[in-house]
Design an enzyme around this catalytic site. Structure first.
Site, PDB file in Angstrom:
ATOM      1  N   GLY A 182       1.433 -66.937  49.122  1.00 35.36           N
ATOM      2  CA  GLY A 182       1.030 -66.548  50.463  1.00 35.36           C
ATOM      3  C   GLY A 182      -0.472 -66.548  50.600  1.00 35.36           C
ATOM      4  O   GLY A 182      -1.181 -66.731  49.618  1.00 35.36           O
ATOM      5  N   PRO A 183      -0.944 -66.341  51.815  1.00 35.16           N
ATOM      6  CA  PRO A 183      -2.392 -66.349  52.044  1.00 35.16           C
ATOM      7  C   PRO A 183      -3.064 -65.190  51.319  1.00 35.16           C
ATOM      8  O   PRO A 183      -2.376 -64.268  50.871  1.00 35.16           O
ATOM      9  CB  PRO A 183      -2.506 -66.159  53.560  1.00 35.16           C
ATOM     10  N   PRO A 184      -4.379 -65.219  51.200  1.00 36.59           N
ATOM     11  CA  PRO A 184      -5.072 -64.147  50.492  1.00 36.59           C
ATOM     12  C   PRO A 184      -4.965 -62.822  51.256  1.00 36.59           C
ATOM     13  O   PRO A 184      -4.849 -62.821  52.468  1.00 36.59           O
ATOM     14  CB  PRO A 184      -6.537 -64.602  50.469  1.00 36.59           C
ATOM     15  N   VAL A 205      -2.618 -60.552  51.365  1.00 34.64           N
ATOM     16  CA  VAL A 205      -1.361 -60.055  51.905  1.00 34.64           C
ATOM     17  C   VAL A 205      -0.663 -59.126  50.914  1.00 34.64           C
ATOM     18  O   VAL A 205       0.477 -58.751  51.117  1.00 34.64           O
ATOM     19  CB  VAL A 205      -0.402 -61.203  52.280  1.00 34.64           C
ATOM     20  N   GLY A 206      -1.338 -58.789  49.862  1.00 29.80           N
ATOM     21  CA  GLY A 206      -0.779 -57.782  48.969  1.00 29.80           C
ATOM     22  C   GLY A 206       0.017 -58.324  47.809  1.00 29.80           C
ATOM     23  O   GLY A 206       0.814 -57.611  47.222  1.00 29.80           O
ATOM     24  N   LYS A 207      -0.191 -59.554  47.427  1.00 33.41           N
ATOM     25  CA  LYS A 207       0.567 -60.123  46.303  1.00 33.41           C
ATOM     26  C   LYS A 207       0.215 -59.393  45.012  1.00 33.41           C
ATOM     27  O   LYS A 207       1.093 -58.984  44.255  1.00 33.41           O
ATOM     28  CB  LYS A 207       0.252 -61.624  46.151  1.00 33.41           C
ATOM     29  N   SER A 221       2.435 -82.227  61.440  1.00 39.09           N
ATOM     30  CA  SER A 221       2.838 -81.335  62.512  1.00 39.09           C
ATOM     31  C   SER A 221       1.926 -81.408  63.732  1.00 39.09           C
ATOM     32  O   SER A 221       2.189 -80.756  64.728  1.00 39.09           O
ATOM     33  CB  SER A 221       2.913 -79.897  61.997  1.00 39.09           C
ATOM     34  N   LYS A 266       2.437 -70.030  61.625  1.00 42.40           N
ATOM     35  CA  LYS A 266       1.854 -70.637  62.824  1.00 42.40           C
ATOM     36  C   LYS A 266       2.059 -69.746  64.033  1.00 42.40           C
ATOM     37  O   LYS A 266       1.153 -69.558  64.849  1.00 42.40           O
ATOM     38  CB  LYS A 266       2.492 -72.000  63.066  1.00 42.40           C
TER      39      LYS A 266
HETATM   40  P1  ADP Z   1      -3.609 -60.877  47.408  1.00 36.84           P
HETATM   41  O1  ADP Z   1      -3.339 -60.662  45.997  1.00 36.84           O
HETATM   42  O2  ADP Z   1      -2.391 -61.308  48.175  1.00 36.84           O
HETATM   43  O3  ADP Z   1      -4.753 -61.750  47.709  1.00 36.84           O
HETATM   44  P2  ADP Z   1      -4.166 -58.101  47.371  1.00 36.84           P
HETATM   45  O4  ADP Z   1      -2.938 -57.699  46.662  1.00 36.84           O
HETATM   46  O5  ADP Z   1      -5.424 -58.112  46.617  1.00 36.84           O
HETATM   47  O6  ADP Z   1      -3.964 -59.486  48.069  1.00 36.84           O
HETATM   48  O7  ADP Z   1      -4.300 -57.173  48.632  1.00 36.84           O
HETATM   49  C1  ADP Z   1      -5.523 -56.875  49.249  1.00 36.84           C
HETATM   50  C2  ADP Z   1      -5.529 -55.448  49.771  1.00 36.84           C
HETATM   51  O8  ADP Z   1      -4.645 -55.311  50.859  1.00 36.84           O
HETATM   52  C3  ADP Z   1      -5.069 -54.482  48.733  1.00 36.84           C
HETATM   53  O9  ADP Z   1      -5.951 -53.405  48.733  1.00 36.84           O
HETATM   54  C4  ADP Z   1      -3.707 -54.028  49.208  1.00 36.84           C
HETATM   55  O10 ADP Z   1      -3.497 -52.686  48.904  1.00 36.84           O
HETATM   56  C5  ADP Z   1      -3.776 -54.228  50.682  1.00 36.84           C
HETATM   57  N1  ADP Z   1      -2.485 -54.581  51.224  1.00 36.84           N
HETATM   58  C6  ADP Z   1      -2.016 -55.817  51.449  1.00 36.84           C
HETATM   59  N2  ADP Z   1      -0.791 -55.793  51.966  1.00 36.84           N
HETATM   60  C7  ADP Z   1      -0.447 -54.510  52.085  1.00 36.84           C
HETATM   61  C8  ADP Z   1       0.711 -53.829  52.574  1.00 36.84           C
HETATM   62  N3  ADP Z   1       1.766 -54.497  53.054  1.00 36.84           N
HETATM   63  N4  ADP Z   1       0.718 -52.512  52.556  1.00 36.84           N
HETATM   64  C9  ADP Z   1      -0.356 -51.842  52.091  1.00 36.84           C
HETATM   65  N5  ADP Z   1      -1.476 -52.396  51.638  1.00 36.84           N
HETATM   66  C10 ADP Z   1      -1.539 -53.725  51.626  1.00 36.84           C
END
Ligand code: ADP
Length: 846
Positions: A369-371, A373-375, A737, A780
């Site tokens: 997923g995009p940066p 997003v909490g991966k 697309s 999108k």
């Molecule tokens: P990624 O690894 O996808 O690039 P990160 O895991 O580093 O992103 O997430 C960036 C920040 O956003 C983190 O501090 C995370 O806690 C927060 N975050 C992202 N998605 C969520 C979510 N669904 N709920 C709570 N915090 C989130």
């Protein structure tokens, strides 16, 4: 028996005494001696000429003219066996001479160039060797001497060949020769040797030599005694350090060595007590054996030691206990992360299976997923729910396979790879490893790191992962691997094959607001030492930040902006405290913007004095749009959509990038020319093909839609050049697309009509005007929603993808499902797009 000449050239030696029967090397450098060597020994041809007289204990003056010193009366006739000349450090000869017999100088015949004397032989004459009385008289003495000699020789190490030979000589040589030979062997001073030399009578010689022998024997006895006790000492050490000899003289060095040796012993103990695999233990013991023999100054010493220390530190058998409770896991995941239902569901499934069946050889989860997003943070939560250690391995830009597998230990500065390093860091063998950014692995001359990862990630192989540095297998099967990536496109297929991809799409505005208020703001407040009593960020403000200061799929920029706000507020709060410290608070002027932050209601009215101090009336600071502009500057993103659609030849497309969805303006213009198509913006090949397709389709349908070029002809490219541009081109866009967008844009250009300003579209086209489905619909749609668009044209066959989109987003948008380009054009233009056929039909009615 020996017969020496009666005239002998004399060599004067200074430091050494030659006794008959022994051999000695002596260096001569005085002019007289050198002359003798040159003219007598080197030129002489007969055996006789190699016999010289050696006169001991005489220092020969260095210059030629000096007079001959007083000569010792008795000397040794010797055979010069070898002469070696050298120029360094000054000219000299080294003579190897063997003593033959004693002689006495009767008369000095000549002094220059070298002394020659008339001599008389003193022993080894026939009368002596065959001497009758001597045997009987000296019987007892010689017997005694012989006994001592044997005792002495037997105290020496018989395994040395020379000693064994000496033992044999004792029996084979005539007794009278023994005193001279033994004296020259045992430790005696020159003075003592000289006395022996002077003892011409055999009896005297025996008598004088016996004390020397006894002394030597006693000395040896003493030595052996001390050596024995030392050996006992040694034995104690030997138990721990069998191969080390104590050879250093100085005490400090010894101590150091001891200390160091203690370390090595400790290391060995650690190795033996550690739970490493049998194979590893074998290697380690071999290495430690080598280490013990190695001098510490060797570079390899440190290398080997580091290696052994790493081996000891590795968690061969150490693991944390999994505490797996699905209900608790669900709570942890829900608490840590808002939204991302699909991902959480899959993770829970995964954990549930693990709970039911331990030691799961399951797939490797890969979050794509995009940066922002909490991966990564989901990975961390998984570790938390399992009660495992967490370790993140950043793979972005790694282009050397030894980053994964380590360097061979032969290289200087070699080290283990990141996997083994990570294990060492966490100290257990079942951590959660997050392989971050697997899509950004690079290839280089140093091998392909992705290929090295294959082995790590394959559950069938990774129980015997061999790091080049360790060179023994390490069991990785307990490690839980999770990978993250922005796109699957750049992950090597073989690697992708081993992973289960879970798409993590971007967030909607509403989700972002929730995330901000539930997670990001509390976190930022804590980071900056603020409390909710000091700062308030209402939801409208958050929405303002999301729409006007960030444009992203994730929440990272949002997080940063919130951080910036907190910093600014922290300054105000700190200043406020400062103000408080002053007695006259009212006097201190406030910045204008600061006043705006103050809400009247927030002022505590009937609070006691102390509370008043703790909570000054300026608190909490309310962040409104004014404050936002002050802190973050003017908005970075405007709702630019409507402005840009005020001319024909512009349409809004939707694009997917690894950073999430994006809206994309497609612009077209035409000018006089030869029918050429120019494309600008960062485009891939597929996009260019789409443009050609679009033009071809429009040309073939020009009549139907009443599309004309500038001169009114239906041949659109006649005398016309077309230029298509895709602005915001820093990111390369590719994919089919954009087809419908290009068609719409060109239709607008040739018809002179404006495309509706609230419509975005996506879809692949065919030459026959069909609209084919495309990917990334959710991203999108979210991008269009972010940009404030209201209507979205998507391919009919993408309808199913809409289900993934949150209900409230769907409600705010109108979706047009198109299966052919007619439908697209009708939806894109207000009042539909006229089709010639209908006009004709009307015409015919008239
Ligand atoms: P990624 O690894 O996808 O690039 P990160 O895991 O580093 O992103 O997430 C960036 C920040 O956003 C983190 O501090 C995370 O806690 C927060 N975050 C992202 N998605 C969520 C979510 N669904 N709920 C709570 N915090 C989130």
């Amino acid at each position: 028996a020996i017969q020496i000449p009666t005239r002998l050239p004399l060599v004067l030696t200074h430091e050494s005494v030659l006794l008959p029967g022994s051999t000695m090397r002596t260096s001569v450098d005085s002019p007289r001696n050198m002359q003798l060597v040159r003219s007598r020994l080197l030129k002489g041809t007969s055996l006789r000429s190699t016999i010289i007289g050696v006169i001991p204990n005489t220092s020969d003056p260095t210059s030629d003219c000096d007079d001959l010193p007083n000569l010792h009366r008795i000397g040794t006739a010797a055979l010069a066996v070898q002469v070696v000349g050298s120029n360094w450090p000054k000219p000299h000869y080294t003579l190897l001479v063997t003593g033959l017999c004693r002689f006495q100088i009767l008369q000095l015949l000549k002094e220059k160039p070298y002394p020659i004397a008339e001599v008389q032989q003193l022993d080894r004459l026939e009368q002596f060797t065959n001497g009758h009385k001597s045997e009987e008289e000296l019987g007892e003495l010689s017997e005694q001497f012989y006994k001592y000699a044997v005792q002495l020789v037997e105290m020496l190490d018989m395994s040395v060949p020379a000693v064994a030979k000496l033992r044999r000589l004792l029996d084979s040589l005539p007794r009278e020769a023994l005193p001279d030979i033994l004296t020259s062997i045992i430790r005696t001073t020159n003075q003592e040797k000289l006395q022996i030399l002077d003892a011409v009578r055999l009896e005297e010689r025996f008598k004088m030599t016996i004390p020397l022998l006894v002394r030597q024997i006693e000395g040896l006895k003493l030595l052996q005694k001390t050596r024995k006790s030392k050996q006992d000492d040694d034995k104690r050490v030997v138990a721990i350090r069998p191969n080390r000899r104590i050879s250093h003289g100085s005490v400090t060095e010894d101590e150091e060595e001891e200390e160091d040796h203690d370390d090595v012993v400790m290391l060995e103990k650690k190795i033996r007590t550690s739970s490493m695999s049998e194979q590893a233990l074998k290697v380690c013991l071999k290495e430690i054996k080598r280490l013990k023999k190695m001098p510490q100054s060797m570079p390899e010493y440190a290398l080997t030691r580091n290696y052994l220390e790493l081996m000891v530190e590795l968690p061969w058998n150490k693991s944390t206990k999994d505490r797996l409770e699905i209900r608790a896991a669900r709570i942890v995941l829900d608490n840590d992360h808002y939204a991302m239902e699909k991902l959480k569901k899959r993770v829970l499934e995964y954990l549930a299976v693990r709970q039911l069946k331990n030691n799961l050889k399951g797939p490797i989860l890969c979050f794509v997923g995009p940066p922002g997003v909490g991966k990564t943070s989901v990975g961390r939560s998984i570790a938390k729910t399992l009660g495992r250690e967490f370790h993140r391995i950043a793979l972005g830009g790694v282009c050397d396979q030894s980053d994964i597998r380590g360097h061979r230990r032969t290289y200087v500065g070699s080290m283990p790879g990141r996997i083994i390093n990570g294990l060492k860091t966490v100290g257990v063998n079942n951590p959660v490893f997050l392989l971050d950014e697997v899509d950004k692995l690079a290839k280089s001359l140093q091998g392909d790191p992705a290929a090295a990862l294959l082995e790590v990630l394959d559950p069938e192989q990774n129980h015997s992962f061999t790091d080049h540095y360790l060179n023994v297998a390490f069991d990785l099967s307990q490690v839980l691997f999770i990978a993250t990536a922005n796109t699957t496109a750049t992950i090597p297929p073989a690697l992708l094959d081993r992973m289960e991809v879970i798409q993590v799409p971007g967030y909607t505005q509403e989700e972002k607001i929730e995330i901000a208020h539930r997670h990001l703001i509390p976190k930022q407040l804590e980071l900056h030492g603020l409390t909710p009593q000091q700062i308030q960020i209402p939801q409208v403000t958050t929405l303002g930040i999301i729409t006007r200061y960030t444009r992203e799929a994730g929440v990272r920029a949002l997080d940063r902006k919130l951080g910036a706000i907190c910093r600014a507020v922290a300054v105000k709060v700190a200043e406020g405290q400062h103000k408080e410290a002053k007695p006259d608070r009212a006097e201190v002027g406030e910045g204008e913007d600061c006043k705006e932050h103050v809400t009247e209601e927030a002022k505590p009215e009937s609070i006691s004095d102390t509370a008043d101090l703790a909570l000054p009336p300026e608190m909490p600071i309310l962040i409104d749009f004014h404050a936002l502009k002050d802190i973050l500057g003017p908005p970075m993103y405007d709702m630019e959509v409507s402005e840009r659609l005020n001319q024909p030849g512009v349409a809004i497309g939707l694009a997917w990038t690894p950073l999430g969805g994006e809206i994309m303006f497609v612009e077209a213009s035409r000018m006089d020319g030869e029918g050429q198509l120019t494309l600008t913006g960062q485009l891939g090949d597929v996009m260019k093909e789409s443009a050609h397709l679009a033009i071809s389709w429009l040309r073939s349908n020009a009549k139907r839609y009443q599309l004309t070029n500038a001169s009114g002809s239906f041949d659109l490219l006649d005398n016309t050049d077309i230029h298509l541009h895709f602005p915001a081109g820093a990111v390369t866009k590719d994919g089919p697309s954009a087809g419908v967008t290009i068609v719409t844009c060109l239709a607008s250009l040739f018809s002179g009509r404006l495309v509706c300003s609230d419509v975005a579209m996506t879809g692949e086209i065919t030459l026959r005007g069909l609209v084919l489905p495309v990917g990334g619909i959710k991203d999108k749609v979210l991008a269009a929603h972010r940009a404030g668009l209201k209507r979205i044209i998507i391919p009919q066959r993408n309808e199913k993808d809409l289900e993934e989109i949150a209900a409230h987003v769907r409600q705010e948008l109108t979706f047009v499902l198109a299966s052919c380009l007619d439908q697209v054009l009708n939806a894109a233009f207000d009042g539909g797009f006229a089709v010639r056929a209908r006009l004709e039909h009307l015409n015919s009615k008239l």
